[in-house]
Design an enzyme around this catalytic site. Sequence first.
Site: not given
Length: 540
Positions: A15, A77, A178, A200
């Site tokens: 992850d 990211k 994810e 999330d």
Amino acid sequence: MPSPTGREKPILGIDLGTTNTCVAHVRNRIPRVVPTDKGSLILPSVVALSEKGDLLVGAVARDQMVVNPQNTIYGAKRLIGRKFNSRVVQELRSYYAYEIVEGPQGEAAVRLGGKIFSLPEISGMVLGHLKTMAQTFLARPITEAVISVPAYYNDNQRQAVKEAGRLAGFEVKRIVNEPTAAALAYGFNRGLDQRILVYDLGGGTFDVSVLQLSGNVFEVLATGGDTFLGGVDFDNRIIDWVLDRFWQEHKVDLAESPIALQRIKNGAEAAKIDLTLIPNVTIDLPYIEERKGKPLDVRMPLSRSQLNELTADLVERTFAICDRVLEEKGLRPDQIDEVILVGGQSRMPLVQEKLLEHYGRRPRKGVHPDECVALGAALLADSLDQIDAVTLVDVLSMPIGIATPQGRVRRVLDKNLAIPGSRSFRLPPPREPGQPIEIDIFQGDSDRMVDNEFLGSIRLPAAATGRRIDFRLDEECLLKVSFDDPEQGMREVSFATRDTPESLRRAVADELARSRRTAEAAPGGDGRRGGGLLGWLRRG
Ligand code: AMP
């Protein structure tokens, strides 16, 4: 091939988070997190160059951020797979203390110690560090990995993460969304028949997916999100508040000092996290500035209810996205059986209260928000070539289409199309007689070309008019386009981050200028997106 007790060569599940990265492996069919060399279960996704010129990764890199902010790369990211000229990157340039520059393909890149690095190189360093860590811990070489990405990542971003994996020395077996990985961690081998919502809220992105679980079949029904909404936006609200109050009190702009700003960022995040557990904190940053030889301190009490007020609209935005995702499938909140929380920011009490209000149920406990994505990715990795493997039916989160001469995008692959999936159409004639046929491919929710992400172009001779072109999404949600080229025969191309052709750049720049003029002309419009720290800096 896997043995009943585990693989000879484990495949890692990773992850790769905005703030932290977590890695897991499966042994005897049980997924476990691999601890870092410091014994922690997460590795800060931070890369830095120390003042002595050493390359640092993880906690050591994060810990020297206050004294060396310009040479500390965090939040990669949010940048990876984006064009330097994109709005997002231009906005982030004012937030981040390090320098963001244009790479050779027009992509965003960063300067570290005077040298330019691509974002896949930076993320590749984090992944490479994890690889070494996992090899030491598991005492065997590891070459394969499944890496998760936000469901809302476009093709360029997915390709860039794959590239980061390759640079770290991994064969990336699969890119997985994810929320889908989180659902796997929750439901694998439990024989459930449920409709679940994965909420999330991580450090930089918000993702929501609705899935139908039937045994080990995980079918994504709908997905949505915002790659510009996460924990850092909550921190920025506190930072703005501190900067504003300090300005009111002392008429000193702390944003002008990178070290002061970094200390405030750290203090703001720590206060936010503490407010999850306790109702009141004090942001205490002694000697943050000096005026006429006298030290100035930040000492500001902040309560949970103040934090809730500062950030209520951010939480509301997540629910607006959840509602939209459910509506797309004609679902009501009471038709959700379980809510699974992922991402550190989902621990905020306000988020949990609103979830209870909205769905009439408390989110599921027992799924660890920091670890479940890596655990799910590891479970998927382990099951990749097994007969009783899990079945994942994922969907495309953002439509893909081709540009029209009017500056719009005609959809080819619709949002929520099940993947793998494809669509074909006949090639249109060239825009000008005798010229090549130009197919410019974009991805995004808007019908307007300028609001979409450019994926790539295909140029074909006019003789290809009327021939079939096929847009196909593989199981990683990566786009492959195949067509019959009159000169070269059948061809298939995939797209990685690449520069936009000059003609398109101009068209996009014109359109952006036009939309900016329209926004400025609108009553009350100042033509900018969002406020926050950026707004404050601009106001200041
Ligand atoms: P992730 O990307 O999932 O690692 O999430 C990291 C984000 O979660 C960061 O913005 C953290 O500040 C935030 N976070 C971590 N723990 C908490 C907490 N207990 N309460 C609120 N936010 C948190």
